[in-house]
Design an enzyme around this catalytic site. Structure first.
Site, PDB file in Angstrom:
ATOM      1  N   GLU A 285      40.848  46.833  29.422  1.00 35.58           N
ATOM      2  CA  GLU A 285      39.837  47.420  30.274  1.00 35.58           C
ATOM      3  C   GLU A 285      40.511  48.133  31.530  1.00 35.58           C
ATOM      4  O   GLU A 285      41.636  48.247  31.727  1.00 35.58           O
ATOM      5  CB  GLU A 285      39.249  46.141  30.968  1.00 35.58           C
ATOM      6  CG  GLU A 285      38.489  45.086  30.298  1.00 35.58           C
ATOM      7  CD  GLU A 285      37.914  43.946  31.267  1.00 35.58           C
ATOM      8  OE1 GLU A 285      38.727  43.434  31.945  1.00 35.58           O
ATOM      9  OE2 GLU A 285      36.632  43.742  31.265  1.00 35.58           O
ATOM     10  N   LYS A 287      41.190  49.298  34.925  1.00 36.64           N
ATOM     11  CA  LYS A 287      41.410  48.507  36.264  1.00 36.64           C
ATOM     12  C   LYS A 287      40.809  49.620  37.272  1.00 36.64           C
ATOM     13  O   LYS A 287      41.390  50.558  37.856  1.00 36.64           O
ATOM     14  CB  LYS A 287      43.076  48.420  36.614  1.00 36.64           C
ATOM     15  CG  LYS A 287      43.393  47.646  37.944  1.00 36.64           C
ATOM     16  CD  LYS A 287      44.734  47.462  38.007  1.00 36.64           C
ATOM     17  CE  LYS A 287      45.293  46.569  38.964  1.00 36.64           C
ATOM     18  NZ  LYS A 287      44.522  46.481  40.374  1.00 36.64           N
ATOM     19  N   ARG A 292      37.831  43.216  45.223  1.00 30.73           N
ATOM     20  CA  ARG A 292      37.374  42.192  44.198  1.00 30.73           C
ATOM     21  C   ARG A 292      36.043  41.560  44.772  1.00 30.73           C
ATOM     22  O   ARG A 292      36.008  41.139  46.190  1.00 30.73           O
ATOM     23  CB  ARG A 292      38.530  41.007  44.282  1.00 30.73           C
ATOM     24  CG  ARG A 292      38.189  39.783  43.103  1.00 30.73           C
ATOM     25  CD  ARG A 292      38.598  40.483  41.891  1.00 30.73           C
ATOM     26  NE  ARG A 292      38.545  39.431  40.927  1.00 30.73           N
ATOM     27  CZ  ARG A 292      39.601  38.674  40.312  1.00 30.73           C
ATOM     28  NH1 ARG A 292      40.768  39.269  40.713  1.00 30.73           N
ATOM     29  NH2 ARG A 292      39.306  37.982  39.213  1.00 30.73           N
ATOM     30  N   ARG A 307      38.091  38.537  47.513  1.00 32.15           N
ATOM     31  CA  ARG A 307      39.170  37.840  46.968  1.00 32.15           C
ATOM     32  C   ARG A 307      39.483  36.676  47.745  1.00 32.15           C
ATOM     33  O   ARG A 307      39.992  35.790  47.007  1.00 32.15           O
ATOM     34  CB  ARG A 307      40.215  38.929  46.801  1.00 32.15           C
ATOM     35  CG  ARG A 307      41.300  38.415  46.248  1.00 32.15           C
ATOM     36  CD  ARG A 307      42.479  39.648  46.444  1.00 32.15           C
ATOM     37  NE  ARG A 307      43.748  39.607  45.674  1.00 32.15           N
ATOM     38  CZ  ARG A 307      44.391  38.586  45.894  1.00 32.15           C
ATOM     39  NH1 ARG A 307      44.216  37.926  46.915  1.00 32.15           N
ATOM     40  NH2 ARG A 307      45.665  38.751  45.046  1.00 32.15           N
ATOM     41  N   GLU A 336      34.536  44.133  40.692  1.00 34.81           N
ATOM     42  CA  GLU A 336      35.158  44.982  41.566  1.00 34.81           C
ATOM     43  C   GLU A 336      33.952  45.694  42.311  1.00 34.81           C
ATOM     44  O   GLU A 336      33.082  46.153  41.637  1.00 34.81           O
ATOM     45  CB  GLU A 336      36.304  45.967  40.879  1.00 34.81           C
ATOM     46  CG  GLU A 336      37.259  46.565  41.764  1.00 34.81           C
ATOM     47  CD  GLU A 336      38.407  45.809  41.928  1.00 34.81           C
ATOM     48  OE1 GLU A 336      38.572  44.401  41.959  1.00 34.81           O
ATOM     49  OE2 GLU A 336      39.443  46.355  42.798  1.00 34.81           O
ATOM     50  N   PHE A 376      33.454  42.668  35.523  1.00 25.43           N
ATOM     51  CA  PHE A 376      34.313  42.542  34.456  1.00 25.43           C
ATOM     52  C   PHE A 376      34.552  41.187  33.895  1.00 25.43           C
ATOM     53  O   PHE A 376      35.118  40.865  33.058  1.00 25.43           O
ATOM     54  CB  PHE A 376      35.772  43.109  34.624  1.00 25.43           C
ATOM     55  CG  PHE A 376      36.498  42.514  35.749  1.00 25.43           C
ATOM     56  CD1 PHE A 376      36.878  41.117  35.983  1.00 25.43           C
ATOM     57  CD2 PHE A 376      36.501  43.525  36.832  1.00 25.43           C
ATOM     58  CE1 PHE A 376      37.543  40.839  37.219  1.00 25.43           C
ATOM     59  CE2 PHE A 376      37.193  42.853  38.360  1.00 25.43           C
ATOM     60  CZ  PHE A 376      37.815  41.673  38.189  1.00 25.43           C
ATOM     61  N   ARG A 449      47.931  33.171  38.525  1.00 29.78           N
ATOM     62  CA  ARG A 449      48.361  34.497  38.422  1.00 29.78           C
ATOM     63  C   ARG A 449      49.324  34.161  37.214  1.00 29.78           C
ATOM     64  O   ARG A 449      50.663  34.025  37.526  1.00 29.78           O
ATOM     65  CB  ARG A 449      49.354  34.919  39.562  1.00 29.78           C
ATOM     66  CG  ARG A 449      49.699  36.381  39.611  1.00 29.78           C
ATOM     67  CD  ARG A 449      50.410  36.697  40.833  1.00 29.78           C
ATOM     68  NE  ARG A 449      49.820  36.853  41.739  1.00 29.78           N
ATOM     69  CZ  ARG A 449      49.200  37.918  42.310  1.00 29.78           C
ATOM     70  NH1 ARG A 449      48.946  38.949  41.648  1.00 29.78           N
ATOM     71  NH2 ARG A 449      48.777  37.999  43.555  1.00 29.78           N
ATOM     72  N   LYS A 455      48.532  43.565  34.455  1.00 26.76           N
ATOM     73  CA  LYS A 455      47.946  44.816  35.084  1.00 26.76           C
ATOM     74  C   LYS A 455      49.125  45.779  34.912  1.00 26.76           C
ATOM     75  O   LYS A 455      50.285  45.470  34.870  1.00 26.76           O
ATOM     76  CB  LYS A 455      47.633  44.627  36.540  1.00 26.76           C
ATOM     77  CG  LYS A 455      48.700  44.294  37.344  1.00 26.76           C
ATOM     78  CD  LYS A 455      48.244  44.109  38.826  1.00 26.76           C
ATOM     79  CE  LYS A 455      49.017  43.441  39.909  1.00 26.76           C
ATOM     80  NZ  LYS A 455      48.779  43.214  40.984  1.00 26.76           N
TER      81      LYS A 455
END
Ligand code: ATP
Length: 604
Positions: A285, A287, A292, A307, A336, A376, A449, A455
């Site tokens: 996808e 970025k 966020r 975020r 985003e 997303f 994470r 990413k």
């Protein structure tokens, strides 16, 4: 529970040097908290409201100093409190130097402290302190400042010295007792979930194999169950109550609620080759280069969260309007928010962050910076929780909901590195930040994470660091800060438990930062003014030109290299640091930790 007992136990916890013994003391406090458990859990972390709730007490230092001075008697005024503060450096310690309880007026009960310490105190309970602080938070309108002051004075006037110490800290949101989210999580697991531990406790602790250690260390399944519930709910108080009353089953059943943000799933750096090797094929996808945002629409109203779960509904009216036009059933979306030019092309993310600044006029900013949503992920649709559904299904639901528009990311599934490279090139040409690679079958893991989201962005690395000090400028800039001291987060015990999975999660202990450098370049005069105004209220101590500042603001900084250096507490220093922007979307807990600094050093 009497507030005096809470304060006395907080003092014991603060004095406890060992991590395990601290967890044990917290565990015992939770076990003794009876019906006040959720409040005690929040107070331990310097909170009155749960993390997901945007309500703030909004009691600034000036009001607090005034209330303390008033309760301390006719011979004390706020100037005295402030000069003591400059000497001692911390308001709790200052509050503990006064004798309260003798003043006329609201709540002047006098009497002995409930902790039997012989200190003066007025039988405040944890619940009463919570109620009174919540009243203060919701007192608004004409004359409210006076009523807020009266109420706060009433609390101090009934407080013993130890109570006053923790009351002052609670009001400012920082208890300074070395208890972060990780400790509360482990203590909750040990007190209520881990049956082995709970059964052992109290009877023959010294006979338990390993003594204290086995008592204070809950098994990792129990901790994981508590952690998952926290990541979905962001409510330590509620999770502790559920753990006590319903055990592990109850924790497993803590689900998503529309209107209550879940922690954002995060990414690690990675490449297409790694992705294909690990998963066979990858979802690729764009970025997007923005901020966020988590969208909650309950069928009538929309709430947007950043975020770090701040409520950002008001600053983003276009996103609210878009959501309310596009959907008519309850949903939770992850995405985003990006700034775009008149042709819909992306602008740098600093533009979006301008919308998150606290003081501005929404309508004027709306004209200056146009923002749009790029969704997303989809976590809930009309009663269906999708956290445990595979990504491919969540994407289908998202598309079914919003259709084929710019507002939805366009995932491509591929097992071909060349094809992925082409997607990346197109994304960069269009002005995006890079690409995201995701495991097609992965579930949504709040707050993690992990390796399921990777990413890739070609930009030079930057660090997000916490401002913990500053130096006043010289000459014409003597009343502005000129240089800022930067610190990295000391990754807490949570990071130690599983550095990859919990790096950056909110359960990491949050109150330790280590200095890593200073930045003075790249900041315009206008920015210096705004930063000075922003940081000045958070000064903790002044020493000539240098001030120390409570962790509040996160700077993104660029640098040429990270070097080993004895100058700073972290053991590292930044070569040629350069200010990029304030990360309005991050709080100090979201700043980069030493683990990332070390990874970057290894990669250099
Ligand atoms: P960064 O500074 O790189 O944005 P971060 O610490 O804010 O990092 P990471 O989880 O490391 O967050 O990187 C992923 C971030 O990229 C997300 O937090 C999100 O804001 C952003 N993002 C942009 N497009 C996407 C996308 N399609 N899927 C997931 N995240 C995306």
């Amino acid at each position: 529970m009497e507030f005096a007992e809470f304060a006395a136990r907080a003092e014991e916890i603060a004095e406890e040097p060992g991590d395990l013994a601290t967890t044990e003391r917290v565990r015992d406090l939770l076990a003794d908290a009876s019906e006040d458990l959720p409040v005690v859990v929040r107070f331990l972390q310097g909170r009155v409201y749960p993390a997901w709730d945007a309500t703030t007490l909004d009691i600034g230092p000036a009001l607090l100093h005034e209330a303390i001075a008033r309760a301390a008697g006719p011979n004390v005024d706020s100037d005295d409190v402030e000069s003591k503060l400059a000497e001692v450096g911390e308001i709790g310690a200052v509050a503990a130097t006064y004798e309260f309880g003798g003043q006329r007026g609201l709540g002047a009960f006098g009497g002995g402290a409930a902790d039997g310490s012989g200190e003066r105190g007025g039988g405040l309970t944890v619940a009463a302190v919570d109620d009174r602080l919540r009243e203060i938070a919701t007192t608004t309108g004409e004359g409210s400042e006076g009523r807020r002051l009266d109420a706060l004075f009433g609390l101090f006037n009934r407080a013993s010295q130890t109570e006053a110490k923790f009351l002052a800290r609670l009001v400012l949101g920082e208890m300074r007792i070395g208890v972060g989210g990780g400790t509360v999580r482990d203590a909750t697991a040990a007190a209520f979930v881990d049956e082995g531990v709970a059964g052992e406790r109290g009877e023959t602790p010294s006979e338990a194999p390993g003594g204290d250690e086995s008592e204070a260390t809950p098994d990792s399944d129990a901790v994981d169950a508590v952690e998952r519930a926290l990541q979905v709910s962001n409510d330590y108080g509620m999770v502790a109550r559920v753990a006590r009353e319903e055990g592990r089953e109850g924790l497993d059943a803590v689900g998503l609620e529309v209107g209550r943000p879940v922690q954002a799933m995060l990414a690690q750096a990675g490449s297409a080759t790694e992705a294909i090797e690990e998963w066979g094929e990858a979802v690729v996808e764009t970025k997007f280069d923005g901020a966020r945002v988590q969208v909650h629409f309950d069928g009538e109203e929309t709430a947007l969260f950043s975020r770090n779960m701040d409520d950002v509904t008001d600053p983003l009216p276009e996103v609210v309007e878009f959501v309310e036009r596009a959907v008519d059933v309850p949903v939770v979306l992850d995405g985003e928010v990006v700034a775009v030019d008149d042709y819909g092309s992306p602008l740098p993310f600093q533009e979006v962050l301008r919308r998150f600044r606290r003081k501005y006029d929404v309508e004027r900013m709306r004209e200056e910076v146009r923002v749009e949503l790029r969704a997303f992920d989809c976590l809930h649709v009309d009663g269906d929780d999708l956290l445990d559904a595979p990504l491919s299904e969540r994407h289908d639901r998202l598309r079914a909901l919003l259709g084929d528009t710019d507002a939805v990311s366009e995932p491509v599934v591929s097992d071909d590195p060349d094809e992925i490279a082409a997607v990346e090139e197109r994304a960069l040409e269009a002005g995006h930040e890079g690409i995201m690679l995701k495991e097609p079958e992965s579930t949504y893991a709040p707050g993690k994470r992990g390796r399921n989201w990777l990413k890739r962005k070609p930009d030079v690395e930057t660090l997000d660091l916490v401002v913990t000090g500053a130096e006043w400028g010289e000459g014409r800039r003597a009343n502005l800060f000129g240089t800022f001291l930067l610190s990295a987060r000391v990754d807490g015990e949570a990071a130690g438990r599983d550095a990859t999975a919990t790096d950056g999660d909110a359960a990491a202990d949050s109150d330790a930062y280590a200095t890593i450098g200073k930045v003075a370049t790249g900041i315009t005069d206008e920015e210096l003014e705004a930063l000075t105004e922003r940081l000045e209220p958070h000064i903790e101590r002044e020493d000539g030109q240098t001030v120390s500042i409570a962790p509040e603001v996160v700077f993104e900084v660029g640098y040429e290299e990270i070097q080993a250096s004895p100058t700073y507490e972290s053991g590292y220093a930044l070569r040629f640091p350069r200010y990029v922007t304030v990360r309005e979307d991050k709080s100090p807990v979201d700043a980069d930790g030493l683990a990332r600094v070390e990874r970057l050093v290894d990669e250099q």
